[in-house]
Design a protein around this motif. Structure first.
Motif, PDB file in Angstrom:
ATOM      1  N   SER A 271       1.604   9.489  -5.546  1.00 54.77           N
ATOM      2  CA  SER A 271       1.837  10.825  -5.002  1.00 54.77           C
ATOM      3  C   SER A 271       2.941  11.536  -5.783  1.00 54.77           C
TER       4      SER A 271
ATOM      5  N   TYR B 199      -2.663   3.796   2.905  1.00 55.02           N
ATOM      6  CA  TYR B 199      -1.320   4.140   3.368  1.00 55.02           C
ATOM      7  C   TYR B 199      -1.336   4.397   4.877  1.00 55.02           C
TER       8      TYR B 199
ATOM      9  N   CYS C 156      -3.021  -1.691  -5.836  1.00 52.27           N
ATOM     10  CA  CYS C 156      -2.991  -2.417  -4.567  1.00 52.27           C
ATOM     11  C   CYS C 156      -3.013  -3.926  -4.810  1.00 52.27           C
TER      12      CYS C 156
ATOM     13  N   PHE D 186       0.830   4.147  -2.806  1.00 47.50           N
ATOM     14  CA  PHE D 186       0.552   5.537  -2.432  1.00 47.50           C
ATOM     15  C   PHE D 186       1.669   6.477  -2.900  1.00 47.50           C
ATOM     16  N   TRP D 187       2.919   6.125  -2.632  1.00 41.95           N
ATOM     17  CA  TRP D 187       4.018   7.022  -2.993  1.00 41.95           C
ATOM     18  C   TRP D 187       4.258   7.040  -4.500  1.00 41.95           C
TER      19      TRP D 187
ATOM     20  N   PHE E 157       0.833  -1.208   0.000  1.00 41.68           N
ATOM     21  CA  PHE E 157       0.000   0.000   0.000  1.00 41.68           C
ATOM     22  C   PHE E 157       0.868   1.258   0.000  1.00 41.68           C
ATOM     23  N   SER E 158       2.000   1.194   0.691  1.00 44.80           N
ATOM     24  CA  SER E 158       2.908   2.338   0.721  1.00 44.80           C
ATOM     25  C   SER E 158       3.514   2.590  -0.659  1.00 44.80           C
TER      26      SER E 158
ATOM     27  N   THR F  69      -5.187   8.944  -5.872  1.00 45.00           N
ATOM     28  CA  THR F  69      -4.281   9.131  -4.738  1.00 45.00           C
ATOM     29  C   THR F  69      -5.060   9.438  -3.465  1.00 45.00           C
TER      30      THR F  69
ATOM     31  N   THR G 141      -4.996   7.115   0.183  1.00 44.07           N
ATOM     32  CA  THR G 141      -4.508   7.667   1.448  1.00 44.07           C
ATOM     33  C   THR G 141      -4.929   6.841   2.667  1.00 44.07           C
TER      34      THR G 141
ATOM     35  N   ASP H 151      -1.142   1.170   6.608  1.00 45.85           N
ATOM     36  CA  ASP H 151       0.234   0.667   6.655  1.00 45.85           C
ATOM     37  C   ASP H 151       0.999   1.309   7.814  1.00 45.85           C
TER      38      ASP H 151
ATOM     39  N   ARG I 261       6.569   0.360   7.630  1.00 40.17           N
ATOM     40  CA  ARG I 261       7.250   1.516   7.050  1.00 40.17           C
ATOM     41  C   ARG I 261       8.439   1.055   6.223  1.00 40.17           C
TER      42      ARG I 261
END
Length: 301
Positions: A44, A205, A85, A40-41, A36-37, A198, A202, A208, A214
């Motif tokens: 983003s 993320y 995802c 998201f990034w 998920f991170s 995005t 959120t 997560d 992380r």
């Protein structure tokens, strides 16, 4: 073949190359960046790249975006949030080549979906091209030996990738079906989809972060995110959307058969994996199928 169609095919091939690289990145960084991170990034950073280019256009086209309404939100959910995802979650339990191979179910799903949703059943020539390309794919999977196909096994990630492929087929078909609502410059449409997608990523993320998943801001991790944002997101999605507009969802989906070929080539270039006779034979069959299907004109909805 008309020049516009030829350019669309070239763009789709380049998008397939970028997405083949994305499959390798997803698998290579599976232990470094939570799924998920990464999603998201990826988007983003893609949004940061796009906003200076499309920000003024988004404001000028705000009335068109408002009329698109829930259709735009659904397209963003399918193309940006849900698809990525599922793809990055699939990479947790399956190999990069499996991601590419399972994604080649896209042409068949899109052929059937085009008939059901758009009333555009492909011609016999297009089906013949599909079967020819599929034979090339199976030859690649079986490594030149049909007996190998009987011993194939699939992981949980393959099922997730199959769901991601069906998700992408639905997005491509709706993009074609709702073309009248999406009368926007292609890059502006992509910017709107990325912005909404995005926003929907959120909460995932945040989940997560809540569970302590992380990643370190190492040069390798940041470079991986930059590649997925620029090449596999901004460039590949823009080329795909242009291809669907010009060729239609069914013919554009045929380009997915190139992904295993690109994955094999990248494996040869980056990992030193040798190219065998079955790679060339399978690639030739796939290319022949694409050329045959590419001669078919799909009516606009």
């Amino acid at each position: 073949m008309p020049r516009a169609a030829l350019l669309a095919w070239a763009g789709l091939a380049l998008a397939g190359l970028f997405w083949a690289g994305n499959s390798l990145v997803a698998r290579a960084f599976v232990a470094e960046i939570p799924p998920f991170s990464l999603a998201f990034w990826r988007w983003s950073v893609a949004l940061l790249i796009l906003l200076p280019l499309v920000g003024p256009s988004l404001w000028r086209e705000r009335e068109t975006l408002r009329r698109a309404g829930w259709r735009l939100w659904l397209a963003a959910l399918l193309a940006i949030s849900l698809y990525n995802c599922l793809l990055y979650s699939a990479a947790q339990t399956t190999a990069a080549i499996n991601i590419s191979l399972v994604s080649t179910c896209l042409p068949l799903a899109t052929f059937i979906g085009a008939g059901l949703l758009l009333g555009q059943w492909p011609s016999r020539r297009a089906w013949l091209g599909l079967l020819l390309a599929m034979a090339g794919l199976l030859w690649l999977i079986g490594r030149g030996d049909w007996a190998v196909l009987g011993g194939l096994s699939f992981a949980q990630g393959d099922l997730l990738m199959l769901l991601a492929t069906l998700d992408w087929a639905l997005y491509s078909l709706l993009l074609r079906r709702w073309q009248a609502y999406f009368q926007l410059p292609a890059l502006t449409l992509l910017g709107a989809l990325v912005l909404l997608g995005t926003l929907m990523l959120t909460p995932l993320y945040a989940y997560d972060l809540w569970r302590g998943a992380r990643f370190a801001a190492s040069p390798a991790n940041l470079l991986a995110i930059l590649y997925t944002a620029l090449c596999a997101s901004v460039l590949a999605y823009h080329l795909w959307n242009l291809g669907v507009r010009e060729l239609g969802a069914s013919r554009a989906a045929m380009s997915n058969y190139l992904m295993p070929v690109f994955t094999a080539l990248l494996g040869w270039w980056l990992l030193g994996e040798g190219l065998q006779t079955y790679h060339w034979a399978g690639g030739a069959l796939i290319l022949s199928g694409l050329l045959l299907a590419g001669r078919v004109q799909e009516p606009r909805p």
